[in-house]
Structures are given as structure tokens and as C-alpha cells.
Write an enzyme that holds these catalytic residues in place. Structure first.
Site, short mmCIF file in Angstrom:
data_model
loop_
_atom_site.label_atom_id
_atom_site.label_comp_id
_atom_site.label_asym_id
_atom_site.label_seq_id
_atom_site.Cartn_x
_atom_site.Cartn_y
_atom_site.Cartn_z
N SER A 59 36.47 31.04 37.09
CA SER A 59 35.97 29.80 37.70
C SER A 59 35.06 30.14 38.88
O SER A 59 34.00 29.52 39.05
CB SER A 59 37.12 28.88 38.13
OG SER A 59 37.84 29.46 39.18
N PRO B 145 38.19 36.36 29.24
CA PRO B 145 39.13 35.33 28.80
C PRO B 145 39.39 34.33 29.93
O PRO B 145 39.65 34.76 31.06
CB PRO B 145 40.40 36.10 28.45
CG PRO B 145 40.17 37.52 28.85
CD PRO B 145 38.76 37.70 29.27
N ASP C 256 38.12 35.02 45.51
CA ASP C 256 37.40 35.06 44.23
C ASP C 256 35.92 34.79 44.40
O ASP C 256 35.08 35.47 43.80
CB ASP C 256 37.99 34.03 43.25
CG ASP C 256 39.32 34.46 42.67
OD1 ASP C 256 39.93 35.38 43.23
OD2 ASP C 256 39.76 33.86 41.66
N GLY D 145 43.18 34.95 35.24
CA GLY D 145 43.27 35.54 36.57
C GLY D 145 42.12 36.48 36.88
O GLY D 145 42.21 37.26 37.81
N LEU D 146 41.04 36.38 36.11
CA LEU D 146 39.92 37.28 36.36
C LEU D 146 38.80 36.61 37.17
O LEU D 146 37.71 37.14 37.29
CB LEU D 146 39.35 37.80 35.03
CG LEU D 146 40.34 38.56 34.15
CD1 LEU D 146 39.68 39.05 32.88
CD2 LEU D 146 40.94 39.74 34.90
N GLY D 147 39.11 35.44 37.68
CA GLY D 147 38.13 34.78 38.55
C GLY D 147 36.97 34.17 37.80
O GLY D 147 35.84 34.15 38.31
O1 PMV Z 1 44.73 34.32 39.40
P1 PMV Z 1 43.64 34.08 40.36
O2 PMV Z 1 42.41 34.86 40.11
O3 PMV Z 1 43.35 32.61 40.53
O4 PMV Z 1 44.13 34.66 41.77
C1 PMV Z 1 44.80 33.92 42.70
C2 PMV Z 1 45.10 34.77 43.89
C3 PMV Z 1 46.12 34.13 44.81
O5 PMV Z 1 46.28 35.02 45.93
C4 PMV Z 1 47.45 33.96 44.13
C5 PMV Z 1 45.66 32.77 45.32
C6 PMV Z 1 44.47 32.82 46.25
O6 PMV Z 1 43.91 31.73 46.49
O7 PMV Z 1 44.12 33.87 46.79
#
Ligand code: PMV
Length: 330
Positions: A112, A104, A155, A108-110
Site C-alpha cells: 500500500s 503479493p 513503510d 506485509g511487504l508495504g
Molecule cells: O505489515 P506491515 O507492513 O503493515 O507492517 C506494519 C508494521 C507495524 O510496526 C506493525 C505497524 C506500523 O505502523 O509500523
């Protein structure tokens, strides 16, 4: 015969240390067995035709139309490759690149980063440039900067190298340690259905830190200690799921304290715990996105999934030790 190449790069979860990682503390990320597939084909159409299967749109950098937002990171990758390898730039034409992500988006699973990494890898491979993971990672980080402003880089590292990594970003640069991880890691991923926006969450935390620097810095320090403690277990291959679960619960509490949880995230956290999770925390930037639950075994994962998926989209995920790879299909 026209050449066809396929690249794959994994998505990830952050097990420990998000947000604190932006300020130089360690974080731990794990690559997942779901990610982004990029297929490159030679075609008779001029330029580089990029097709996003998930968004159902395509774009050609040679066209005069304004670059749609989702294609800006790809434009950056193409520019960097053309700058670094000017003698190969003319070959960046008459190709079609189709991108499909099996996770999805904006959760927040990276996605991109896995997209940027797979896209970069397939292009370098097509151009016959030495396919080094370092180079892929370096270029993909620039694409991530277009998407997220000033990301820590965790990521793109995990999408490039796979496995499980401890990542630290200091002023001198990024350092990471990588390990393979056993597939037997009973995790459930639950999506809140609320889009998470990394840039906004990171900015909100930065503002909180300006208002209460000493307290927020102490919270980051504790989060860093949690990551270190968990990493020792992984490195020594002495994983005690109970302790790992405790560390996840404490890490989540600290993320709530800096304001990146939300009512829906808390609802999922308590649903996971009521359904047998021994550890539960948000993963990634927070505010929306996904929550991870750690269980004693896979039977417990399956039974929790049956209950929770009545309300939220759930995914059983496994670690993926292989990072980005490219295969020739034809
Ligand atoms: O939600 P994501 O996968 O974009 O994770 C971001 C992780 C953070 O620590 C909040 C930001 C970063 O650049 O590490």
C-alpha cells in the site's frame, strides 16, 4: 504527442523492530527489488481514470459511485494535491493511471505504501511540481493513514528513500537514518498465504500492553536494543551474518511473546531453520503475511527455496538502493 510517465517505488521488509516502532522504539526496514509501477497517460476520457491491474478494477473520482475501499487512499492523495496546489488542480483531468504491484498484496511487504508513493510521485511530476522526496513521503503518509489508521510511517519512508533505514517515530515527529546496502544479502522471503491485517494486529498488541504494560514495555525496549545493535553493524559496514541471524531469531521470539506469531508462521520459521537459515523471523504486522530467512550464502538460499516452495510461495529478494523514481516514456 500525449505524455506518458512511469513511476516505480519499492516494497520493503522490516528486518527488526515492528510493533515496537509504534511506541517510539527504532525499527530497521530494507527496500526490495520488487515494488509498484504506476503508468500515467494522457487520455480523452474526463477525470482521472485509475486502473488497478492487480484487482482488475477501475475507478474515476468524478463518477457518482461510492469510492471502492482500495481507491480511498488515491482519493486522499488527489484531494491533498488539489488543496496544496489549487492553481494546478484543473490539470487533474483526462489522465489514465494504471497501477501494477509485483508483490503479493496484504503480505506485509508495504504494497500500500509503495503504491501511494509511486502514485503521488507520478502526479506531482505530471503537474510539473518540484519533485521532492519529502513532499512525496508527506502526502503518501496521509494515504497510508486512510489504509491503516495510525501507521508509524516506516513503510512510506522506505518506499520513498529506498536502501536500508533506521526509523524512529517520536511525539515530535519521525527521524530516520538511511544507508545504501550491498546486494549480497542472502535472504529468502516465504509467504504464509494468510492475509495479515496491520490494524488488527496493532490493536491486539495495544490491548495486551494495557493488560501488562510493564512487561510489554520491557519487550519493546529489548526489541529497540536489537534494532540498535543491528544498525551499528550496518552503519559501520561490519555485517556479521551469524550475529544478524541471532538477532533475528531473538526478535522473532519477542514478537511471538506479544502474540503476533501464529501456527503457520511458526511452521515456516522451523522449515527455514531446518533448511539452513541462520536467522528467521516474521516481517511486518504478523498473524499472517511473510517470514524472512537469512542464510550464509546464495547457494543455501536456493536449496532451501527448492524444499520450502513445495508447500509455501517463496521469493528470493535483493535490497534496492534507489527509492521512488519517475521516468518519461514519451
Ligand atoms: O505489515 P506491515 O507492513 O503493515 O507492517 C506494519 C508494521 C507495524 O510496526 C506493525 C505497524 C506500523 O505502523 O509500523
Amino acid at each position: 504527442m500525449p505524455e506518458i510517465l512511469k513511476a516505480f517505488s519499492p516494497c520493503k521488509i522490516i528486518l527488526f523492530g515492528e510493533h515496537a516502532v509504534v511506541y517510539g522504539y527504532p525499527a530497521i526496514a530494507m527496500a526490495l527489488d520488487l515494488g509498484t509501477e504506476v503508468i500515467l497517460k494522457e487520455s480523452d476520457k474526463e477525470g482521472v481514470n485509475i486502473i488497478s491491474e492487480n484487482y482488475g478494477i477501475s475507478w474515476n473520482p468524478n463518477s457518482y459511485e461510492k469510492t471502492p475501499l482500495i481507491f480511498k487512499p488515491f482519493k486522499r492523495v488527489l484531494e491533498i494535491i488539489a488543496e496544496k496546489f489549487p492553481q494546478k488542480a484543473h490539470l487533474l483531468s483526462c489522465i489514465e493511471i494504471k497501477i501494477t504491484t509485483k508483490a503479493p498484496p496484504a503480505s506485509g511487504l508495504g504494497t500500500s505504501a509503495s503504491t501511494a508513493v509511486a502514485f503521488t510521485a507520478v502526479l506531482l511530476n505530471y503537474l510539473g511540481i518540484d519533485f521532492s522526496q519529502n513532499l512525496v513521503n508527506e502526502i503518501a503518509y496521509e494515504a497510508e493513514r486512510v489504509s491503516h489508521g495510525n501507521p508509524s510511517g516506516i513503510d512510506n519512508f522506505i518506499a520513498t528513500y529506498g536502501g536500508i533505514i533506521k526509523f524512529v517515530r517520536t511525539k515530535q515527529g519521525a527521524h530516520f537514518e538511511r544507508l545504501d546496502i550491498s546486494e549480497n544479502f542472502p535472504l529468502l522471503l516465504v509467504c504464509t498465504g494468510v492475509e495479515r491485517r496491520t490494524k488488527e494486529a496493532v490493536e491486539a498488541v495495544a490491548k495486551l500492553r494495557e493488560r501488562a504494560p510493564d512487561i510489554v514495555n520491557r519487550i519493546f525496549k529489548m526489541i529497540g536494543e536489537i534494532s540498535e545493535r543491528a544498525w551499528t553493524m550496518f552503519r559501520e559496514n561490519r555485517i556479521d551474518l551469524r550475529v544478524l541471524g541471532d538477532l533475528m531469531n531473538i526478535n522473532h521470539g519477542l514478537l511471538s511473546a506479544i502474540g503476533v506469531s501464529s501456527d503457520v508462521i511458526e511452521e515456516v520459521i522451523y522449515l527455514l531453520r531446518e533448511n539452513g537459515a541462520i536467522g528467521a523471523k516474521l516481517t511486518g504486522a504478523g498473524i499472517g503475511g511473510c517470514v524472512i530467512g537469512l542464510f550464509r550464502n546464495w547457494e543455501d538460499v536456493e536449496s532451501a527455496k527448492r524444499n520450502i516452495e513445495k508447500k509455501f510461495y517463496c521469493l528470493t529478494v535483493k535490497p534496492q538502493n534507489q527509492g521512488v523514481y519517475v521516468k518519461t516514456l514519451m
